[in-house]
Design a protein around this motif. Structure first.
Motif, PDB file in Angstrom:
ATOM      1  N   ASN A  98     -29.157   0.998   3.474  1.00 19.01           N
ATOM      2  CA  ASN A  98     -29.670   0.840   4.831  1.00 19.01           C
ATOM      3  C   ASN A  98     -30.338  -0.523   4.973  1.00 19.01           C
ATOM      4  O   ASN A  98     -30.356  -1.325   4.035  1.00 19.01           O
ATOM      5  CB  ASN A  98     -30.628   1.977   5.199  1.00 19.01           C
ATOM      6  CG  ASN A  98     -31.834   2.063   4.267  1.00 19.01           C
ATOM      7  OD1 ASN A  98     -32.218   1.079   3.632  1.00 19.01           O
ATOM      8  ND2 ASN A  98     -32.435   3.233   4.187  1.00 19.01           N
ATOM      9  N   ARG A  99     -30.863  -0.785   6.145  1.00 19.53           N
ATOM     10  CA  ARG A  99     -31.403  -2.118   6.445  1.00 19.53           C
ATOM     11  C   ARG A  99     -32.523  -2.503   5.482  1.00 19.53           C
ATOM     12  O   ARG A  99     -32.519  -3.599   4.924  1.00 19.53           O
ATOM     13  CB  ARG A  99     -31.919  -2.135   7.888  1.00 19.53           C
ATOM     14  CG  ARG A  99     -32.429  -3.508   8.345  1.00 19.53           C
ATOM     15  CD  ARG A  99     -33.012  -3.422   9.749  1.00 19.53           C
ATOM     16  NE  ARG A  99     -33.392  -4.735  10.231  1.00 19.53           N
ATOM     17  CZ  ARG A  99     -32.591  -5.536  10.913  1.00 19.53           C
ATOM     18  NH1 ARG A  99     -31.353  -5.146  11.214  1.00 19.53           N
ATOM     19  NH2 ARG A  99     -33.005  -6.722  11.303  1.00 19.53           N
ATOM     20  N   ARG A 100     -33.468  -1.610   5.262  1.00 17.02           N
ATOM     21  CA  ARG A 100     -34.605  -1.930   4.399  1.00 17.02           C
ATOM     22  C   ARG A 100     -34.156  -2.196   2.968  1.00 17.02           C
ATOM     23  O   ARG A 100     -34.616  -3.148   2.328  1.00 17.02           O
ATOM     24  CB  ARG A 100     -35.607  -0.771   4.414  1.00 17.02           C
ATOM     25  CG  ARG A 100     -36.876  -1.054   3.629  1.00 17.02           C
ATOM     26  CD  ARG A 100     -37.777   0.157   3.572  1.00 17.02           C
ATOM     27  NE  ARG A 100     -37.183   1.229   2.792  1.00 17.02           N
ATOM     28  CZ  ARG A 100     -37.760   2.399   2.576  1.00 17.02           C
ATOM     29  NH1 ARG A 100     -38.928   2.661   3.115  1.00 17.02           N
ATOM     30  NH2 ARG A 100     -37.165   3.325   1.855  1.00 17.02           N
ATOM     31  N   LEU A 142     -16.722   3.379  11.727  1.00 17.47           N
ATOM     32  CA  LEU A 142     -17.767   2.782  10.889  1.00 17.47           C
ATOM     33  C   LEU A 142     -17.552   3.105   9.416  1.00 17.47           C
ATOM     34  O   LEU A 142     -17.760   2.256   8.543  1.00 17.47           O
ATOM     35  CB  LEU A 142     -19.141   3.267  11.350  1.00 17.47           C
ATOM     36  CG  LEU A 142     -19.603   2.784  12.729  1.00 17.47           C
ATOM     37  CD1 LEU A 142     -20.899   3.468  13.124  1.00 17.47           C
ATOM     38  CD2 LEU A 142     -19.770   1.270  12.738  1.00 17.47           C
ATOM     39  N   LYS A 143     -17.125   4.321   9.122  1.00 22.20           N
ATOM     40  CA  LYS A 143     -16.865   4.683   7.725  1.00 22.20           C
ATOM     41  C   LYS A 143     -15.685   3.904   7.161  1.00 22.20           C
ATOM     42  O   LYS A 143     -15.695   3.512   5.993  1.00 22.20           O
ATOM     43  CB  LYS A 143     -16.626   6.198   7.629  1.00 22.20           C
ATOM     44  CG  LYS A 143     -17.895   7.020   7.820  1.00 22.20           C
ATOM     45  CD  LYS A 143     -17.697   8.485   7.488  1.00 22.20           C
ATOM     46  CE  LYS A 143     -16.924   9.205   8.561  1.00 22.20           C
ATOM     47  NZ  LYS A 143     -16.893  10.678   8.327  1.00 22.20           N
ATOM     48  N   GLY A 163     -27.444  -1.623  11.200  1.00 26.20           N
ATOM     49  CA  GLY A 163     -27.659  -0.782  12.360  1.00 26.20           C
ATOM     50  C   GLY A 163     -26.478  -0.863  13.300  1.00 26.20           C
ATOM     51  O   GLY A 163     -25.840  -1.916  13.419  1.00 26.20           O
ATOM     52  N   GLY A 164     -26.155   0.244  13.981  1.00 27.88           N
ATOM     53  CA  GLY A 164     -25.024   0.227  14.890  1.00 27.88           C
ATOM     54  C   GLY A 164     -23.758  -0.163  14.176  1.00 27.88           C
ATOM     55  O   GLY A 164     -23.390   0.386  13.141  1.00 27.88           O
ATOM     56  N   GLU A 165     -23.040  -1.157  14.745  1.00 23.59           N
ATOM     57  CA  GLU A 165     -21.803  -1.645  14.142  1.00 23.59           C
ATOM     58  C   GLU A 165     -22.001  -2.935  13.381  1.00 23.59           C
ATOM     59  O   GLU A 165     -21.036  -3.643  13.073  1.00 23.59           O
ATOM     60  CB  GLU A 165     -20.727  -1.844  15.225  1.00 23.59           C
ATOM     61  CG  GLU A 165     -21.001  -2.956  16.212  1.00 23.59           C
ATOM     62  CD  GLU A 165     -21.861  -2.534  17.392  1.00 23.59           C
ATOM     63  OE1 GLU A 165     -21.759  -3.196  18.430  1.00 23.59           O
ATOM     64  OE2 GLU A 165     -22.616  -1.555  17.271  1.00 23.59           O
ATOM     65  N   GLU A 166     -23.247  -3.262  13.023  1.00 22.17           N
ATOM     66  CA  GLU A 166     -23.552  -4.494  12.296  1.00 22.17           C
ATOM     67  C   GLU A 166     -23.733  -4.231  10.803  1.00 22.17           C
ATOM     68  O   GLU A 166     -24.478  -3.331  10.408  1.00 22.17           O
ATOM     69  CB  GLU A 166     -24.814  -5.158  12.847  1.00 22.17           C
ATOM     70  CG  GLU A 166     -24.603  -5.881  14.162  1.00 22.17           C
ATOM     71  CD  GLU A 166     -25.789  -6.754  14.516  1.00 22.17           C
ATOM     72  OE1 GLU A 166     -25.618  -7.691  15.308  1.00 22.17           O
ATOM     73  OE2 GLU A 166     -26.899  -6.488  13.999  1.00 22.17           O
ATOM     74  N   PHE A 167     -23.061  -5.042  10.005  1.00 22.44           N
ATOM     75  CA  PHE A 167     -23.163  -4.967   8.554  1.00 22.44           C
ATOM     76  C   PHE A 167     -23.538  -6.352   8.021  1.00 22.44           C
ATOM     77  O   PHE A 167     -23.321  -7.368   8.681  1.00 22.44           O
ATOM     78  CB  PHE A 167     -21.838  -4.525   7.926  1.00 22.44           C
ATOM     79  CG  PHE A 167     -21.379  -3.158   8.358  1.00 22.44           C
ATOM     80  CD1 PHE A 167     -21.596  -2.058   7.559  1.00 22.44           C
ATOM     81  CD2 PHE A 167     -20.716  -2.978   9.570  1.00 22.44           C
ATOM     82  CE1 PHE A 167     -21.165  -0.791   7.952  1.00 22.44           C
ATOM     83  CE2 PHE A 167     -20.288  -1.732   9.977  1.00 22.44           C
ATOM     84  CZ  PHE A 167     -20.510  -0.631   9.168  1.00 22.44           C
TER      85      PHE A 167
END
Length: 238
Positions: A98-100, A142-143, A163-167
């Protein structure tokens, strides 16, 4: 050593790691119970005749069930803590960091010292997928994106869903030419299937990248990569 670290270490030790480990620990605890009972009886009731078998059976049948229950609870608690820790670090839908967690891993000294390239990745026209086919289709999309990214990276590379569609990806110890070659594999259309339909759709990605050095902070690198991503979107996407 802090009390928290002591208790965490104790619970990790008590957690049963297979039937052999559990048997050894139960025997150890029962032996401690038996010796404690013998010492207590000797201290308060004087020197009694040898009753080793009695004490062993007493420890086994009286203390055994409680020891087994204690180990079971400890093992369950450790497993639950590990599961919660894993869930707190991973994105529930894609299984990526995840982001963190991405920020924490990308900022580590051993990663930063080697340098590399940071990529910001965004799914093209993702809103239209949700609007046209529903959020279930968006989840499958997304997967599929996460699978494509993971399959084309090395273990030393850091990847995550911001988050969302951002990687985002931190390509560890690569130059710009190598990063472009990796990005090219990500830019080919990505197929994904709809569960309720006998059809396969595709999605494309837009990517922006920036060369990273040990002195750069991950926040600044992502900001620059995001600007490059915006230029990619403006230039026709994919």
């Amino acid at each position: 050593m802090s009390w928290r670290r002591f208790t965490d270490g104790l619970f990790r030790f008590l957690a049963v790691k297979g039937w052999k480990d559990g048997t050894c620990k139960i025997v150890l605890i029962l032996a401690i119970i038996m010796l404690t009972q013998m010492a207590f009886t000797s201290a308060f009731l004087g020197n009694l005749p040898e009753r080793t078998l009695y004490y062993a059976l007493c420890a086994l049948f009286v203390g055994g069930p409680w020891v087994a229950l204690f180990f079971w609870i400890s093992s369950y608690q450790v497993a639950l803590q590990q599961k919660l820790s894993r869930l707190s670090r991973k994105d529930g839908l894609t299984g990526m960091n995840n982001r963190r967690t991405f920020f924490d891993l990308a900022q580590r000294s051993e990663i930063r010292a080697a340098g590399g390239v940071v990529l910001m990745i965004d799914a093209d026209n993702f809103k239209s997928i949700n609007d046209t086919h529903g959020h279930a289709a968006g989840d499958e999309c997304l997967k599929a994106i996460a699978y494509r990214i993971t399959r084309n990276l090395r273990d030393v590379d850091v990847r995550g869903r911001l988050g969302g569609e951002e990687f985002a990806v931190y390509l560890n110890c690569v130059n710009l030419a190598q990063a472009k070659a990796i990005a090219a594999r990500l830019l080919t259309p990505i197929p994904y299937s709809l569960r309720d339909y006998d059809s396969t759709l595709t999605v494309t990605l837009s990517i922006g990248g920036v060369v990273a050095t040990a002195e750069d902070h991950i926040d600044d690198l992502l900001s620059h990569a995001d600007l490059a991503l915006f230029q990619a979107k403006q230039s026709g996407k994919a």
